[in-house]
Write a protein that holds these residues in place. Structure first.
Motif, mmCIF file in Angstrom:
data_model
loop_
_atom_site.group_PDB
_atom_site.id
_atom_site.type_symbol
_atom_site.label_atom_id
_atom_site.label_comp_id
_atom_site.label_asym_id
_atom_site.label_seq_id
_atom_site.Cartn_x
_atom_site.Cartn_y
_atom_site.Cartn_z
ATOM 1 N N GLY A 1 0.802 -1.218 0.000
ATOM 2 C CA GLY A 1 0.000 0.000 0.000
ATOM 3 C C GLY A 1 0.832 1.264 0.000
ATOM 4 N N LYS A 2 0.136 2.384 0.151
ATOM 5 C CA LYS A 2 0.773 3.694 0.098
ATOM 6 C C LYS A 2 1.729 3.886 1.270
ATOM 7 C CE LYS A 2 -1.461 7.383 -0.822
ATOM 8 N NZ LYS A 2 -2.444 8.496 -0.804
ATOM 9 N N VAL A 3 2.818 4.564 1.011
ATOM 10 C CA VAL A 3 3.784 4.923 2.050
ATOM 11 C C VAL A 3 3.715 6.409 2.348
ATOM 12 C CG1 VAL A 3 6.260 5.151 2.554
ATOM 13 C CG2 VAL A 3 5.354 3.016 1.619
ATOM 14 N N PHE A 4 3.624 7.222 1.321
ATOM 15 C CA PHE A 4 3.583 8.670 1.527
ATOM 16 C C PHE A 4 2.158 9.134 1.787
ATOM 17 C CE2 PHE A 4 7.685 8.100 -0.350
ATOM 18 C CZ PHE A 4 8.474 9.012 0.336
ATOM 19 N N ALA A 5 2.026 10.063 2.732
ATOM 20 C CA ALA A 5 0.714 10.462 3.213
ATOM 21 C C ALA A 5 -0.021 11.382 2.255
ATOM 22 C CB ALA A 5 0.854 11.148 4.580
#
Length: 206
Positions: free
Chosen positions: A130-134
């Motif tokens: 999944g996404k790492v950066f917010a």
């Protein structure tokens, strides 16, 4: 080498007055991210200070499990067509970068390349998907010697700033091992006048 030594010396003297200051201005409301507005045009002569934050579950960038992987990711993305990474610092939940880019497209592609490398490294090490950066990254163009000098000082001294806020100050002469100050082989040589010479004019006298 002489210019680099002066950068480190300035970093230890910087007190945050004048010119650009990261986080200055009206505080954001909780949960507010980077506005999804069209980014302004970028002049190649202006370096850019980029801030990118990661999601809470990935906020371990300075941990032993991740720190070397993050440095490797930054080094791998330090230079591509029209883009150069010149300074950086890695904090637990965000990274600060000072970069040069030919134009807004080169900036976006360069930051995207670094972000992908970091995300893959984080997900692999933490066994997650999944996404790492917010959110989208924040980019601020540096247009003057003072603004550039202050941004360099803020980035290279960022670990000192956060440690002081936690009530655990670091000795002034210490160099952050997760910054470009300690890892010059992981960054590109600057080409803009502001990052090569101009920032020196922005150093406060005295």
């Amino acid at each position: 080498m002489g210019r680099w030594k002066r950068q480190l010396a300035f970093e230890l003297k910087y007190v945050g007055r004048g010119g650009y200051r990261e986080g200055a201005g009206r505080p954001k409301k909780p949960g507010a991210g980077v506005p999804h507005t069209q980014r302004p045009d970028l002049a190649a002569r202006h370096p850019v200070h980029v801030t990118a934050r990661v999601r809470d579950e990935a906020a371990r960038l300075r941990s032993r499990a991740l720190c070397r992987l993050i440095l490797h990711a930054l080094g791998g993305g330090r230079e591509r067509d029209g883009f150069r990474l010149v300074h950086f610092t890695v904090q637990s939940n965000h990274v600060h970068l000072i970069v040069e880019a030919r134009d807004a497209v080169a900036l976006a592609r360069g930051i995207q390349g670094i972000a992908i490398r970091i995300a893959r490294a984080v997900n692999r090490a933490l066994e997650r998907t999944g996404k790492v950066f917010a959110d989208r990254y924040h980019a601020h163009q540096l247009r003057s010697p003072t603004e550039t000098a202050n941004a360099i000082a803020y980035v290279l001294g960022n670990a000192h700033i956060h440690a002081a806020r936690r009530g655990r100050p670091i000795r002034p002469a210490a160099i952050d091992p997760l910054s470009s100050a300690a890892n010059r082989e992981l960054v590109a040589e600057p080409q803009t006048w502001l990052l090569r010479f101009g920032w020196i004019r922005g150093i406060p006298s005295g």
